[in-house]
Design a protein around this motif. Structure first.
Motif, PDB file in Angstrom:
ATOM      1  N   THR A  41       0.845  -1.187   0.000  1.00 33.53           N
ATOM      2  CA  THR A  41       0.000   0.000   0.000  1.00 33.53           C
ATOM      3  C   THR A  41       0.885   1.243   0.000  1.00 33.53           C
ATOM      4  O   THR A  41       2.016   1.217   0.504  1.00 33.53           O
ATOM      5  N   PRO A  42       0.416   2.341  -0.582  1.00 30.17           N
ATOM      6  CA  PRO A  42       1.234   3.558  -0.580  1.00 30.17           C
ATOM      7  C   PRO A  42       1.648   3.981   0.821  1.00 30.17           C
ATOM      8  O   PRO A  42       2.764   4.467   1.031  1.00 30.17           O
ATOM      9  N   GLN A  43       0.749   3.772   1.806  1.00 32.91           N
ATOM     10  CA  GLN A  43       1.069   4.147   3.182  1.00 32.91           C
ATOM     11  C   GLN A  43       2.238   3.320   3.706  1.00 32.91           C
ATOM     12  O   GLN A  43       3.155   3.848   4.349  1.00 32.91           O
ATOM     13  N   ALA A  44       2.209   2.001   3.432  1.00 32.07           N
ATOM     14  CA  ALA A  44       3.290   1.134   3.922  1.00 32.07           C
ATOM     15  C   ALA A  44       4.612   1.463   3.232  1.00 32.07           C
ATOM     16  O   ALA A  44       5.655   1.577   3.879  1.00 32.07           O
ATOM     17  N   GLN A  45       4.569   1.609   1.906  1.00 32.32           N
ATOM     18  CA  GLN A  45       5.815   1.869   1.194  1.00 32.32           C
ATOM     19  C   GLN A  45       6.395   3.217   1.583  1.00 32.32           C
ATOM     20  O   GLN A  45       7.606   3.352   1.790  1.00 32.32           O
ATOM     21  N   ALA A  46       5.544   4.228   1.708  1.00 35.95           N
ATOM     22  CA  ALA A  46       6.040   5.549   2.095  1.00 35.95           C
ATOM     23  C   ALA A  46       6.634   5.530   3.495  1.00 35.95           C
ATOM     24  O   ALA A  46       7.678   6.141   3.754  1.00 35.95           O
ATOM     25  N   ALA A  47       5.984   4.803   4.419  1.00 35.23           N
ATOM     26  CA  ALA A  47       6.481   4.741   5.791  1.00 35.23           C
ATOM     27  C   ALA A  47       7.847   4.073   5.852  1.00 35.23           C
ATOM     28  O   ALA A  47       8.757   4.529   6.556  1.00 35.23           O
ATOM     29  N   VAL A  48       8.015   2.980   5.096  1.00 36.28           N
ATOM     30  CA  VAL A  48       9.298   2.268   5.084  1.00 36.28           C
ATOM     31  C   VAL A  48      10.384   3.132   4.441  1.00 36.28           C
ATOM     32  O   VAL A  48      11.502   3.250   4.969  1.00 36.28           O
ATOM     33  N   PHE A 100      17.618  -2.212   6.310  1.00 40.20           N
ATOM     34  CA  PHE A 100      17.324  -2.311   4.883  1.00 40.20           C
ATOM     35  C   PHE A 100      17.027  -3.756   4.501  1.00 40.20           C
ATOM     36  O   PHE A 100      16.047  -4.040   3.803  1.00 40.20           O
ATOM     37  N   ASP A 101      17.860  -4.687   4.969  1.00 45.17           N
ATOM     38  CA  ASP A 101      17.662  -6.099   4.650  1.00 45.17           C
ATOM     39  C   ASP A 101      16.353  -6.631   5.217  1.00 45.17           C
ATOM     40  O   ASP A 101      15.701  -7.485   4.604  1.00 45.17           O
ATOM     41  N   LEU A 102      15.972  -6.135   6.400  1.00 41.38           N
ATOM     42  CA  LEU A 102      14.731  -6.585   7.025  1.00 41.38           C
ATOM     43  C   LEU A 102      13.540  -6.292   6.121  1.00 41.38           C
ATOM     44  O   LEU A 102      12.683  -7.162   5.891  1.00 41.38           O
ATOM     45  N   PHE A 103      13.482  -5.104   5.579  1.00 46.83           N
ATOM     46  CA  PHE A 103      12.355  -4.734   4.722  1.00 46.83           C
ATOM     47  C   PHE A 103      12.547  -5.224   3.293  1.00 46.83           C
ATOM     48  O   PHE A 103      11.565  -5.449   2.576  1.00 46.83           O
ATOM     49  N   GLN A 104      13.810  -5.402   2.869  1.00 46.38           N
ATOM     50  CA  GLN A 104      14.044  -5.851   1.502  1.00 46.38           C
ATOM     51  C   GLN A 104      13.421  -7.214   1.247  1.00 46.38           C
ATOM     52  O   GLN A 104      12.866  -7.468   0.176  1.00 46.38           O
ATOM     53  N   THR A 145       3.128  -7.755   4.631  1.00 44.67           N
ATOM     54  CA  THR A 145       3.269  -9.195   4.857  1.00 44.67           C
ATOM     55  C   THR A 145       4.362  -9.765   3.952  1.00 44.67           C
ATOM     56  O   THR A 145       4.644  -9.223   2.878  1.00 44.67           O
ATOM     57  N   TYR A 146       4.955 -10.861   4.416  1.00 44.98           N
ATOM     58  CA  TYR A 146       5.925 -11.575   3.589  1.00 44.98           C
ATOM     59  C   TYR A 146       5.939 -13.034   4.010  1.00 44.98           C
ATOM     60  O   TYR A 146       5.371 -13.416   5.046  1.00 44.98           O
ATOM     61  N   LEU A 147       6.557 -13.883   3.194  1.00 48.04           N
ATOM     62  CA  LEU A 147       6.588 -15.322   3.440  1.00 48.04           C
ATOM     63  C   LEU A 147       7.954 -15.751   3.957  1.00 48.04           C
ATOM     64  O   LEU A 147       8.980 -15.161   3.626  1.00 48.04           O
ATOM     65  N   ASP A 148       7.938 -16.803   4.765  1.00 50.41           N
ATOM     66  CA  ASP A 148       9.170 -17.375   5.279  1.00 50.41           C
ATOM     67  C   ASP A 148       8.893 -18.831   5.629  1.00 50.41           C
ATOM     68  O   ASP A 148       7.741 -19.279   5.619  1.00 50.41           O
ATOM     69  N   HIS A 149       9.932 -19.567   5.948  1.00 50.65           N
ATOM     70  CA  HIS A 149       9.770 -20.961   6.344  1.00 50.65           C
ATOM     71  C   HIS A 149       9.435 -21.027   7.835  1.00 50.65           C
ATOM     72  O   HIS A 149       9.532 -20.035   8.561  1.00 50.65           O
ATOM     73  N   GLY A 150       9.061 -22.198   8.300  1.00 51.12           N
ATOM     74  CA  GLY A 150       8.753 -22.378   9.721  1.00 51.12           C
ATOM     75  C   GLY A 150       7.283 -22.689   9.926  1.00 51.12           C
ATOM     76  O   GLY A 150       6.443 -22.431   9.064  1.00 51.12           O
ATOM     77  N   PRO A 151       6.940 -23.244  11.091  1.00 51.52           N
ATOM     78  CA  PRO A 151       5.569 -23.706  11.330  1.00 51.52           C
ATOM     79  C   PRO A 151       4.596 -22.616  11.743  1.00 51.52           C
ATOM     80  O   PRO A 151       3.399 -22.790  11.627  1.00 51.52           O
ATOM     81  N   GLY A 152       5.069 -21.501  12.252  1.00 50.35           N
ATOM     82  CA  GLY A 152       4.161 -20.496  12.790  1.00 50.35           C
ATOM     83  C   GLY A 152       4.406 -19.120  12.217  1.00 50.35           C
ATOM     84  O   GLY A 152       5.511 -18.802  11.761  1.00 50.35           O
ATOM     85  N   ALA A 153       3.361 -18.291  12.238  1.00 51.38           N
ATOM     86  CA  ALA A 153       3.493 -16.914  11.791  1.00 51.38           C
ATOM     87  C   ALA A 153       4.093 -16.068  12.918  1.00 51.38           C
ATOM     88  O   ALA A 153       4.207 -16.511  14.058  1.00 51.38           O
ATOM     89  N   ALA A 154       4.459 -14.828  12.591  1.00 49.48           N
ATOM     90  CA  ALA A 154       5.028 -13.917  13.584  1.00 49.48           C
ATOM     91  C   ALA A 154       4.784 -12.494  13.119  1.00 49.48           C
ATOM     92  O   ALA A 154       4.497 -12.243  11.947  1.00 49.48           O
ATOM     93  N   ILE A 155       4.913 -11.554  14.047  1.00 51.34           N
ATOM     94  CA  ILE A 155       4.722 -10.155  13.711  1.00 51.34           C
ATOM     95  C   ILE A 155       5.751  -9.296  14.435  1.00 51.34           C
ATOM     96  O   ILE A 155       6.094  -9.559  15.593  1.00 51.34           O
ATOM     97  N   ARG A 156       6.259  -8.306  13.725  1.00 52.40           N
ATOM     98  CA  ARG A 156       6.971  -7.190  14.346  1.00 52.40           C
ATOM     99  C   ARG A 156       5.969  -6.049  14.391  1.00 52.40           C
ATOM    100  O   ARG A 156       5.645  -5.459  13.357  1.00 52.40           O
TER     101      ARG A 156
END
Length: 440
Positions: A41-48, A100-104, A145-156
């Motif tokens: 979303t424009p809000q997310a991209q602008a904030a990052v 940078f890597d975190l959001f990349q 949102t983004y995808l990763d391996h592992g059994p459970g979701a997580a949030i920052r």
């Protein structure tokens, strides 16, 4: 003096080298390729972008100040002091790259075929789950949102500290790739959104003292131990409440999919772990669902869970805790749903859920109607779509294959609808495609 004169040009060169590396860190908008429907979303991209730009500017200022110091007082300072100052500077530099890597990772996946569009659709769904009809969140944070391996979701969660310093400007939700099927998608996503909502509403801080209140727990040691356990795990329980409250039985079935583990894990109690024992966690989710949306399905599902994971035999101390937790579930559910945190202005916690549209019979009736008019599914709010399809799957009205097909189509449509709405808002036109509104 020889060491000092040698240290200055060495560290000057190292500091200037940091600037050359920093020059290669470009805004995502300049080097990430993605179809428009996959974009954040424009809000997310602008904030990052603002967050990362601020970090780079601050680092440049620090490098310039260090170089000026080297050219002045630093020329006569000890090599040890010059090195110590450079080490602090380099640590900050590595922090900027870490951010940078975190959001990349989250942004780069938007360039993947199909995956990128799905992630954009999940951004829309997460935003819908964050703002219920009666939740006073006037300016909820952007979601990525983004995808990763592992059994459970997580949030920052938004506004929490991240590696390298500073606070994340968005809610960054990691979805496991293996959960991107059926009701597991909505359950994992909305559970993580529940953590963000709980933080914004201060639910954990307002609930925990209540659960440890002596007047509530009484004099029975077993009851006190049970409510102490509820207090320890309340952060995950509130997120589970958010999931079942928004999605109905799809929230509980999704939870079962995550915690259907070998027996030693299903009955594991880990000290200081905020996650409840999986066995009691599912039983509690069923109790929450039954209290919010009464229906025989919840007791049937709880019985099925116990049949899949029979609670005996267990060590005596664990069995006593389990019995105490089971006996206090009705009282705990009553306390939780009737809790009135200051942020809700007198409303009960249960009142923020879409109680008027998530009862099982209503969800099945809506599914029958959507079967005759499938275009209505696309117009509905994402959380309602997850709830309807999850209920239909639970009632064997649709197969897993049909559920996945319908969800995939809906998620893609949410991404497209969000993109068209943004484009038309920028052009001053009224959007013709809708991804639904919260609470419909």
């Amino acid at each position: 003096m020889e060491a000092t004169s040698a240290a200055v040009p060495l560290l000057d060169g190292e500091a200037r080298a940091l600037l050359t590396r920093l020059d290669r860190v470009k805004p995502f908008a300049l080097h990430e390729t993605m179809v428009p429907a996959a974009a954040p979303t424009p809000q997310a991209q602008a904030a990052v972008e603002r967050f990362l730009l601020t970090g780079r500017r601050e680092l440049r200022r620090r490098v310039a100040a260090y170089l000026a110091w080297l050219a002045g007082p630093g020329r006569t300072a000890s090599p040890q002091l010059a090195q110590r100052r450079f080490t602090v500077l380099r640590s900050r530099f590595n922090g900027v790259l870490t951010q940078f890597d975190l959001f990349q990772e989250a942004i780069t996946q938007r360039s993947e075929r199909d995956t990128g569009v799905w992630l954009a659709g999940l951004d829309i769904a997460a935003a819908d789950a964050l703002t219920t009809p009666r939740t006073p969140l006037h300016t909820p944070p952007p979601v990525l949102t983004y995808l990763d391996h592992g059994p459970g979701a997580a949030i920052r969660r938004a506004n929490t500290r991240i590696p390298g310093g500073g606070r994340t400007p968005v809610a960054l939700i990691r979805m496991p790739r293996e959960r991107m099927v059926g009701y597991g998608i909505g359950a994992s996503l909305v559970h993580e959104v529940g953590h963000q909502a709980a933080a914004l509403l201060g639910l954990v801080d307002s609930l925990r003292p209540v659960l440890l209140d002596a007047e509530l727990t009484g004099r029975d040691p077993a009851e006190r131990a049970a409510f102490a356990y509820w207090g320890l795990t309340i952060s995950e329980i509130v997120a589970d409440f958010w999931s079942v409250g928004q999605l109905g039985v799809a929230g509980t079935l999704g939870l079962m999919g995550v915690v259907s583990l070998p027996r030693r894990f299903v009955f594991a109690v880990v000290p200081d772990d905020p996650h409840p024992m999986p066995y009691i966690r599912v039983r509690l989710s069923c109790a929450l669902g039954d209290a919010l949306y009464p229906h025989p399905q919840w007791r049937a599902l709880a019985s099925l869970w116990s049949a899949l994971h029979p609670p005996a035999p267990l060590p005596r101390n664990l069995m006593l805790l389990l019995e105490a937790l089971e006996s206090t579930v009705p009282r705990f559910v009553d306390v939780l749903l009737n809790h009135r945190p200051p942020t809700l202005g007198g409303l009960r916690l249960a009142d923020v859920m879409p109680l008027a549209s998530r009862r099982p019979e209503q969800l099945l009736a809506r599914h029958r109607y959507w079967t005759r008019r499938p275009e209505l599914l696309r117009r509905a709010p994402p959380t309602l779509v997850f709830a309807v399809l999850g209920q239909a799957r639970a009632a064997a009205r649709i197969t897993p294959e049909v559920e996945s097909l319908l969800l995939g189509d809906a998620i893609t449509h949410w991404a497209l609808a969000g993109t068209l709405a943004t484009t038309q808002r920028c052009a001053g036109a009224r959007p013709e495609v809708s991804a639904g509104t919260a609470g419909s």
